[in-house]
Design a protein around this motif. Structure first.
Motif, PDB file in Angstrom:
ATOM      1  N   MET A  52       0.941  -1.105  -0.096  1.00 11.12           N
ATOM      2  CA  MET A  52      -0.279   0.181   0.030  1.00 11.12           C
ATOM      3  C   MET A  52       0.936   1.346   0.101  1.00 11.12           C
ATOM      4  O   MET A  52       0.501   2.160  -0.362  1.00 11.12           O
ATOM      5  CB  MET A  52      -0.899  -0.133   1.278  1.00 11.12           C
ATOM      6  N   LEU A  55       2.271   1.715  -3.503  1.00 11.94           N
ATOM      7  CA  LEU A  55       1.088   2.406  -4.469  1.00 11.94           C
ATOM      8  C   LEU A  55       0.748   3.685  -4.302  1.00 11.94           C
ATOM      9  O   LEU A  55       0.770   4.490  -5.185  1.00 11.94           O
ATOM     10  CB  LEU A  55      -0.277   1.470  -4.070  1.00 11.94           C
ATOM     11  N   MET A  59       1.606   6.731  -7.073  1.00  8.93           N
ATOM     12  CA  MET A  59       0.357   7.393  -7.540  1.00  8.93           C
ATOM     13  C   MET A  59       0.606   8.643  -7.451  1.00  8.93           C
ATOM     14  O   MET A  59       0.233   9.628  -8.083  1.00  8.93           O
ATOM     15  CB  MET A  59      -0.871   6.921  -6.469  1.00  8.93           C
ATOM     16  N   PRO A  64      -1.781   7.084 -11.886  1.00 11.97           N
ATOM     17  CA  PRO A  64      -1.896   5.840 -11.961  1.00 11.97           C
ATOM     18  C   PRO A  64      -1.010   4.919 -13.139  1.00 11.97           C
ATOM     19  O   PRO A  64      -0.501   3.791 -12.829  1.00 11.97           O
ATOM     20  CB  PRO A  64      -3.220   5.824 -12.439  1.00 11.97           C
ATOM     21  N   CYS A  71       4.054  -1.050 -10.217  1.00  9.98           N
ATOM     22  CA  CYS A  71       3.638  -2.221  -9.327  1.00  9.98           C
ATOM     23  C   CYS A  71       3.662  -3.466 -10.278  1.00  9.98           C
ATOM     24  O   CYS A  71       3.986  -4.534  -9.841  1.00  9.98           O
ATOM     25  CB  CYS A  71       1.919  -2.205  -9.378  1.00  9.98           C
ATOM     26  N   GLN A  76       5.685  -8.501  -7.372  1.00 12.43           N
ATOM     27  CA  GLN A  76       5.990  -9.961  -7.011  1.00 12.43           C
ATOM     28  C   GLN A  76       7.290  -9.918  -6.181  1.00 12.43           C
ATOM     29  O   GLN A  76       7.424 -10.531  -5.228  1.00 12.43           O
ATOM     30  CB  GLN A  76       6.109 -10.663  -8.257  1.00 12.43           C
ATOM     31  N   ILE A  92      -3.965 -12.846  -3.252  1.00  9.95           N
ATOM     32  CA  ILE A  92      -4.724 -13.531  -3.861  1.00  9.95           C
ATOM     33  C   ILE A  92      -5.768 -12.564  -4.331  1.00  9.95           C
ATOM     34  O   ILE A  92      -6.072 -11.698  -3.552  1.00  9.95           O
ATOM     35  CB  ILE A  92      -5.331 -14.845  -3.127  1.00  9.95           C
ATOM     36  N   GLY A  93      -6.580 -13.040  -5.411  1.00 11.05           N
ATOM     37  CA  GLY A  93      -7.589 -12.050  -6.130  1.00 11.05           C
ATOM     38  C   GLY A  93      -8.648 -13.140  -6.309  1.00 11.05           C
ATOM     39  O   GLY A  93      -8.615 -14.133  -6.596  1.00 11.05           O
ATOM     40  N   ARG A  95     -10.648 -12.376  -8.793  1.00  9.70           N
ATOM     41  CA  ARG A  95     -10.429 -12.357 -10.189  1.00  9.70           C
ATOM     42  C   ARG A  95      -9.107 -11.849 -10.239  1.00  9.70           C
ATOM     43  O   ARG A  95      -8.860 -10.688  -9.876  1.00  9.70           O
ATOM     44  CB  ARG A  95     -11.312 -11.855 -10.803  1.00  9.70           C
ATOM     45  N   ARG A  97      -5.138 -10.579 -11.678  1.00  7.56           N
ATOM     46  CA  ARG A  97      -4.516  -9.804 -12.908  1.00  7.56           C
ATOM     47  C   ARG A  97      -3.544 -10.763 -13.024  1.00  7.56           C
ATOM     48  O   ARG A  97      -3.028 -11.040 -14.037  1.00  7.56           O
ATOM     49  CB  ARG A  97      -4.093  -8.208 -12.028  1.00  7.56           C
ATOM     50  N   ILE A 146      -9.542  -8.465   1.459  1.00  6.52           N
ATOM     51  CA  ILE A 146      -9.308  -7.107   1.165  1.00  6.52           C
ATOM     52  C   ILE A 146     -10.343  -6.555   0.224  1.00  6.52           C
ATOM     53  O   ILE A 146     -11.019  -7.395  -0.741  1.00  6.52           O
ATOM     54  CB  ILE A 146      -8.088  -7.017  -0.059  1.00  6.52           C
ATOM     55  N   GLN A 147     -10.803  -5.308   0.643  1.00  4.26           N
ATOM     56  CA  GLN A 147     -12.164  -4.800  -0.018  1.00  4.26           C
ATOM     57  C   GLN A 147     -11.478  -3.810  -1.062  1.00  4.26           C
ATOM     58  O   GLN A 147     -10.721  -3.061  -0.894  1.00  4.26           O
ATOM     59  CB  GLN A 147     -13.135  -4.282   0.872  1.00  4.26           C
ATOM     60  N   GLN A 149     -11.487   0.023  -2.508  1.00  2.00           N
ATOM     61  CA  GLN A 149     -11.681   1.201  -2.197  1.00  2.00           C
ATOM     62  C   GLN A 149     -11.778   2.004  -3.264  1.00  2.00           C
ATOM     63  O   GLN A 149     -11.300   1.806  -4.237  1.00  2.00           O
ATOM     64  CB  GLN A 149     -10.520   1.747  -1.268  1.00  2.00           C
ATOM     65  N   LYS A 151      -9.706   4.551  -4.268  1.00  5.85           N
ATOM     66  CA  LYS A 151      -8.505   4.686  -4.885  1.00  5.85           C
ATOM     67  C   LYS A 151      -8.132   3.447  -5.646  1.00  5.85           C
ATOM     68  O   LYS A 151      -7.245   3.605  -6.487  1.00  5.85           O
ATOM     69  CB  LYS A 151      -7.390   5.031  -3.933  1.00  5.85           C
TER      70      LYS A 151
END
Ligand code: HEC
Length: 203
Positions: A52, A55, A59, A64, A71, A76, A92-93, A95, A97, A146-147, A149, A151
């Motif tokens: 974070m 990022l 940013m 972005p 990123c 990784q 993990i996601g 879905r 990337r 993780i939700q 936000q 940003k």
């Protein structure tokens, strides 16, 4: 400690997943101990704040499009820096990337439980399990949701909310990207920690 209501009910299924065949928990199965959970929480917080921080500073520095390139180059490698002996931590996601962030079968079950919790307003802060390993040992598995936000939308929102230039960069770096189209509050994924557990002494 606040564990996910309902998630322990998945445990018989998890035992199956863990060893490729049903194994009855023996008297030597280690219990979830608060020191292990504290260690997993610390590892998750360290990785979360490191990524974070990266990022936010990228940013602020280049917007972005610059941040997505940084990123892509270093998420990784930064994650790898957080691995310690007996402690694996990664993102993990729901879905993904980057295919390297695909959940394993246990993680996919927990993400489904988190998603169900979110729809009923009962998303837990985190959850933990003991998982038997095929090798005979055990691991503490810890997951923190993780939700999305506001940003995050510059790079994970619907295509019309993505920041200029981001779409092209993502298409070039992640041709199989599935991590767009999220809305604020959605479950984006989790930080997941695997901690080697010492065997309890035989009684
Ligand atoms: C500047 C663009 C950008 C922003 C803003 C951004 N991300 Fe990402 N995100 C990425 C990239 C690039 C990856 C793939 C990193 C890799 O290769 O592991 C990624 C991957 C992830 C992953 C790992 C799962 C996957 O899809 O590979 C999670 C979880 C995640 N982001 C959550 C967030 C959250 C939460 C926010 C907002 C706080 C956010 N991201 C904001 C670019 C961004």
């Amino acid at each position: 400690m606040r564990f996910a209501p309902g998630i322990p009910a998945l445990l018989p299924g998890l035992l199956l997943l863990g060893c490729g065949g049903l194994r009855a928990p023996s008297s030597r199965t280690p219990a979830i101990d608060s020191a292990g959970v504290a260690q997993a929480r610390a590892a998750a917080s360290d990785l979360g704040s490191d990524l974070m921080g990266m990022l936010s500073s990228e940013m602020a520095r280049g917007g972005p499009a610059a941040a997505v390139a940084v990123c892509a180059d270093s998420a990784q490698e930064r994650t790898a820096r957080h691995q310690q002996a007996g402690v694996q931590v990664r993102r993990i996601g729901t879905r993904v990337r980057n295919p390297a962030n695909t959940p394993d079968s246990l993680e996919a079950l927990v993400l489904a439980a988190f998603a169900a919790g979110l729809t009923t307003g009962r998303l837990p802060m985190d959850t933990a399990f003991v998982q038997p390993l095929a090798s005979g040992g055990y691991e503490l598995r810890y997951l923190r949701p993780i939700q999305v936000q506001e940003k995050c939308l510059a790079c994970h929102g619907p295509a019309d909310r993505l920041a200029p230039g981001v779409l092209d960069l993502i298409a070039a770096r992640y041709p199989a990207d599935r991590a767009m189209g999220y809305a604020v509050g959605d479950l984006r994924g989790a930080i997941t920690v695997r901690l080697a557990m010492p065997l309890a002494p035989a009684r």
